[in-house]
Design an enzyme around this catalytic site. Structure first.
Site, mmCIF file in Angstrom:
data_model
loop_
_atom_site.group_PDB
_atom_site.id
_atom_site.type_symbol
_atom_site.label_atom_id
_atom_site.label_comp_id
_atom_site.label_asym_id
_atom_site.label_seq_id
_atom_site.Cartn_x
_atom_site.Cartn_y
_atom_site.Cartn_z
ATOM 1 N N GLY A 274 0.764 -1.243 0.000
ATOM 2 C CA GLY A 274 0.000 0.000 0.000
ATOM 3 C C GLY A 274 0.791 1.286 0.000
ATOM 4 O O GLY A 274 0.211 2.354 -0.210
ATOM 5 N N PRO A 309 4.972 -4.789 -0.552
ATOM 6 C CA PRO A 309 4.924 -3.601 -1.398
ATOM 7 C C PRO A 309 4.859 -3.968 -2.880
ATOM 8 O O PRO A 309 5.589 -4.847 -3.339
ATOM 9 C CB PRO A 309 6.263 -2.915 -1.091
ATOM 10 C CG PRO A 309 7.176 -4.040 -0.735
ATOM 11 C CD PRO A 309 6.339 -5.086 -0.069
ATOM 12 N N GLY A 310 3.974 -3.323 -3.599
ATOM 13 C CA GLY A 310 3.926 -3.513 -5.051
ATOM 14 C C GLY A 310 4.323 -2.205 -5.703
ATOM 15 O O GLY A 310 5.457 -1.991 -6.123
ATOM 16 N N ARG A 311 3.364 -1.282 -5.699
ATOM 17 C CA ARG A 311 3.535 0.017 -6.354
ATOM 18 C C ARG A 311 4.813 0.742 -5.913
ATOM 19 O O ARG A 311 5.510 1.312 -6.740
ATOM 20 C CB ARG A 311 2.312 0.878 -6.015
ATOM 21 C CG ARG A 311 2.216 2.142 -6.805
ATOM 22 C CD ARG A 311 1.092 3.038 -6.265
ATOM 23 N NE ARG A 311 -0.101 2.332 -5.892
ATOM 24 C CZ ARG A 311 -1.215 2.293 -6.627
ATOM 25 N NH1 ARG A 311 -1.273 2.926 -7.767
ATOM 26 N NH2 ARG A 311 -2.273 1.628 -6.203
ATOM 27 N N ARG A 347 -5.721 2.909 -15.859
ATOM 28 C CA ARG A 347 -5.903 3.657 -14.604
ATOM 29 C C ARG A 347 -6.647 4.997 -14.766
ATOM 30 O O ARG A 347 -7.514 5.295 -13.960
ATOM 31 C CB ARG A 347 -4.555 3.880 -13.902
ATOM 32 C CG ARG A 347 -3.821 2.586 -13.565
ATOM 33 C CD ARG A 347 -2.652 2.788 -12.617
ATOM 34 N NE ARG A 347 -3.095 3.001 -11.263
ATOM 35 C CZ ARG A 347 -3.095 4.158 -10.661
ATOM 36 N NH1 ARG A 347 -2.638 5.233 -11.270
ATOM 37 N NH2 ARG A 347 -3.541 4.269 -9.437
ATOM 38 N N TYR A 351 -9.957 4.552 -12.633
ATOM 39 C CA TYR A 351 -9.905 5.175 -11.293
ATOM 40 C C TYR A 351 -9.869 6.694 -11.377
ATOM 41 O O TYR A 351 -9.609 7.341 -10.363
ATOM 42 C CB TYR A 351 -8.624 4.762 -10.548
ATOM 43 C CG TYR A 351 -8.354 3.290 -10.456
ATOM 44 C CD1 TYR A 351 -9.154 2.464 -9.670
ATOM 45 C CD2 TYR A 351 -7.268 2.731 -11.120
ATOM 46 C CE1 TYR A 351 -8.867 1.111 -9.566
ATOM 47 C CE2 TYR A 351 -6.979 1.387 -11.017
ATOM 48 C CZ TYR A 351 -7.790 0.586 -10.245
ATOM 49 O OH TYR A 351 -7.509 -0.745 -10.135
ATOM 50 N N CYS A 376 -12.708 2.762 -29.160
ATOM 51 C CA CYS A 376 -14.061 3.248 -29.394
ATOM 52 C C CYS A 376 -14.842 3.303 -28.091
ATOM 53 O O CYS A 376 -15.785 2.537 -27.873
ATOM 54 C CB CYS A 376 -14.762 2.363 -30.414
ATOM 55 S SG CYS A 376 -13.882 2.403 -31.960
ATOM 56 N N GLU A 377 -14.442 4.160 -27.203
ATOM 57 C CA GLU A 377 -15.102 4.366 -25.907
ATOM 58 C C GLU A 377 -14.878 5.827 -25.530
ATOM 59 O O GLU A 377 -13.739 6.313 -25.610
ATOM 60 C CB GLU A 377 -14.435 3.527 -24.798
ATOM 61 C CG GLU A 377 -14.568 2.045 -24.924
ATOM 62 C CD GLU A 377 -15.863 1.498 -24.338
ATOM 63 O OE1 GLU A 377 -16.556 2.220 -23.609
ATOM 64 O OE2 GLU A 377 -16.171 0.335 -24.643
HETATM 65 N N1 LLP Z 1 -1.100 -7.055 -0.735
HETATM 66 C C1 LLP Z 1 -2.405 -7.237 -1.012
HETATM 67 C C2 LLP Z 1 -3.159 -8.237 -0.278
HETATM 68 C C3 LLP Z 1 -3.018 -6.457 -2.011
HETATM 69 O O1 LLP Z 1 -4.309 -6.632 -2.277
HETATM 70 C C4 LLP Z 1 -2.253 -5.501 -2.727
HETATM 71 C C5 LLP Z 1 -2.844 -4.692 -3.778
HETATM 72 C C6 LLP Z 1 -0.880 -5.351 -2.386
HETATM 73 C C7 LLP Z 1 -0.354 -6.143 -1.388
HETATM 74 C C8 LLP Z 1 0.010 -4.374 -3.073
HETATM 75 O O2 LLP Z 1 -0.425 -3.082 -2.916
HETATM 76 P P1 LLP Z 1 0.512 -1.864 -3.367
HETATM 77 O O3 LLP Z 1 1.733 -1.873 -2.490
HETATM 78 O O4 LLP Z 1 0.844 -2.048 -4.791
HETATM 79 O O5 LLP Z 1 -0.336 -0.655 -3.143
HETATM 80 N N2 LLP Z 1 -5.014 -1.544 -9.624
HETATM 81 C C9 LLP Z 1 -4.983 -0.542 -8.559
HETATM 82 C C10 LLP Z 1 -4.307 -1.059 -7.328
HETATM 83 C C11 LLP Z 1 -4.956 -2.299 -6.776
HETATM 84 C C12 LLP Z 1 -4.203 -2.855 -5.613
HETATM 85 C C13 LLP Z 1 -4.718 -4.207 -5.271
HETATM 86 N N3 LLP Z 1 -4.052 -4.809 -4.157
HETATM 87 C C14 LLP Z 1 -4.318 0.719 -9.099
HETATM 88 O O6 LLP Z 1 -3.971 0.754 -10.275
HETATM 89 O O7 LLP Z 1 -4.166 1.696 -8.362
#
Ligand code: LLP
Length: 454
Positions: A274, A309-311, A347, A351, A376-377
């Protein structure tokens, strides 16, 4: 065969190209919190490679990632957490390209996965089960079976029914399933869009907080479940630490209750992902402070902490390169029509997300325009009413901060082949995902139905 990555995380030389243009010194940083993209008299650069060179070689649209930026983000977070017994499990969903997974493996990351497909990628990229935690609100039996066979570190279970199914699958395999209960911490979170909140009351994710103790008790009666942890995820693109603090306190309290009322000994605490990146002029999150917040709460608990962490690791490390196809005016409005659209980057339309858009070689003039794709949207846009370079047909634009949830959310709608992904490392670049071909689009389709009768 897996691509080899050297100790700096660089993809093996054979697949890399050296740009023909000599690298020049970067003079101006263009994205807040991200030094990987800078500008000099060759235009916008990714590390020491001009984006115009990549566009010439691979065509557009194309995703471009900086290996250096990913390494830097990993190092910042690793550093910030060094006084906590913590492991970083990269959330594969943010960007699941094999070369990115390999790069992160070389850095020492584990993974957070949410599907059998992500498990397949993880194992193929050289991770072992012990490197993997398996999350997700709707795991199938087949996925559970694959995860248990791979001997994952934790299965993060999200409901009592799931726990029973996992127990049955583990029994069939003759193993004990290592389980963390994913609890909904029921905290208020402020994210840019409601779709990226997960840890509020009444959401589909996690076990409702007031049911967690009874689910823990139920798990104690299941012979093939080994309850060894708790898990939460408060949401995504979070720049304040209060939700983590409150959630963590709740989970620590719950841990004490569970250990008092059952025989379970909980050694793992997964606090989810997150952490925010910068999309505009925001201040970057102070991960050092984040580390202190976590440390203050967990020190002395004997718990091993997992972060997902992802993002944070990849978001600011990528741009989507696109070329302007046309300009037009309609209803008094300016439109810049690009060759990338919502099928490449969902995105903005999904969003209402803001991504900065920079000209690779600015014209020196600006305009206010909608930047729209060819789909086409009406909802197909990259930016609305944006003050932007007065880019003309043929000019290149870089849609910033698209390293996370960009390519992975792309689609073939309108029968558009997916864009390639390119990794830059210092003065080299490599295609890490080829552009899809028209053949790829129909590869799995059967034109003449092979009818069967019941
Ligand atoms: N762990 C769990 C259980 C999650 O559901 C997620 C993201 C993460 C970790 C990683 O979160 P991050 O660190 O990346 O914030 N598609 C959306 C984001 C969806 C996130 C879903 N879960 C966007 O483009 O903003």
């Amino acid at each position: 065969m897996r691509k080899r990555i050297n100790h700096r995380g660089a993809v093996g030389k054979s697949v890399l190209k050296t740009p023909k243009v000599a690298p020049k010194r970067a003079t101006e940083t263009t994205t807040v919190g991200d030094e990987a993209f800078s500008r000099n008299d060759e235009g916008l650069m990714c590390e020491r490679v001009p984006l115009s060179v990549i566009a010439r070689e691979t065509g557009t649209p194309a995703y471009v990632y900086s290996a250096g930026a990913i390494r830097d983000q990993y190092a910042h977070l690793r550093d910030a957490m060094k006084s906590v017994d913590a492991r970083l499990h990269y959330s594969v969903k943010a960007n699941s390209s094999m070369a990115i997974l390999s790069l992160l493996r070389e850095l020492g990351a584990g993974l957070d996965i949410v599907s059998g497909g992500e498990l397949y990628r993880a194992l193929k990229a050289g991770y072992t089960g012990r490197d993997i935690v398996f999350s997700g609100v709707g795991k199938t039996e087949r996925e559970m079976e694959d995860a248990l066979r791979a001997q994952v570190l934790l299965v993060n279970v999200e409901s009592e029914q799931e726990l029973h199914v996992l127990d049955a699958v583990a029994k069939r395999l003759g193993v004990k399933a290592p389980v963390a209960l994913r609890v909904n911490p029921e905290v208020l979170v402020d994210t840019p869009h409601p779709y990226t909140r997960t840890g509020e009351k009444g959401m589909k994710f996690g076990i409702p907080f007031d049911e967690a103790l009874s689910v823990a008790k139920a798990s104690a009666t299941l012979p093939n479940i080994d309850l060894i942890g708790l898990d939460m995820h408060v949401g995504s693109q979070i720049s304040q630490f209060a939700p983590y603090e409150v959630g963590l306190q709740r989970l620590l309290h719950l841990r004490r209750e569970i250990e008092r009322e059952t025989k379970a000994r909980l050694e793992w605490l997964d606090i989810g992902g997150g952490l925010a990146v910068t999309y505009d002029a925001e201040r970057s999150v102070d991960v050092r402070h984040f580390g202190e917040v976590v440390k203050a709460l967990v020190s002395g608990s004997g718990l091993k902490i997992i972060l997902e962490p992802g993002r944070y690791l990849v978001g600011n490390a990528g741009v989507l390169l696109t070329r302007v196809l046309y300009r037009k005016r309609s209803g008094g409005k300016e439109f810049i029509i690009t060759d990338a659209g919502m099928t490449d980057l969902l995105r903005p339309s999904h969003y209402n997300a803001f991504h900065r858009i920079d000209a690779v070689k600015p014209t020196g003039r600006t305009t206010v325009a909608d930047v729209v794709g060819p789909i086409c949207e009406t909802g197909d846009f990259l930016a609305l009413d944006r003050q932007i370079d007065d880019a003309q047909p043929g000019d290149l634009l870089a849609v910033q901060s698209t390293g996370a949830y960009g390519f992975v959310m792309s689609s073939n709608y309108n029968s558009r082949p997916r864009a390639p992904e390119v990794l830059v490392d210092a003065d080299r670049f490599a295609v890490i995902t080829r552009r899809e071909s028209y053949d790829d689009l129909v590869r799995n389709e059967i034109e003449t139905p092979e009818w069967r009768s019941r």
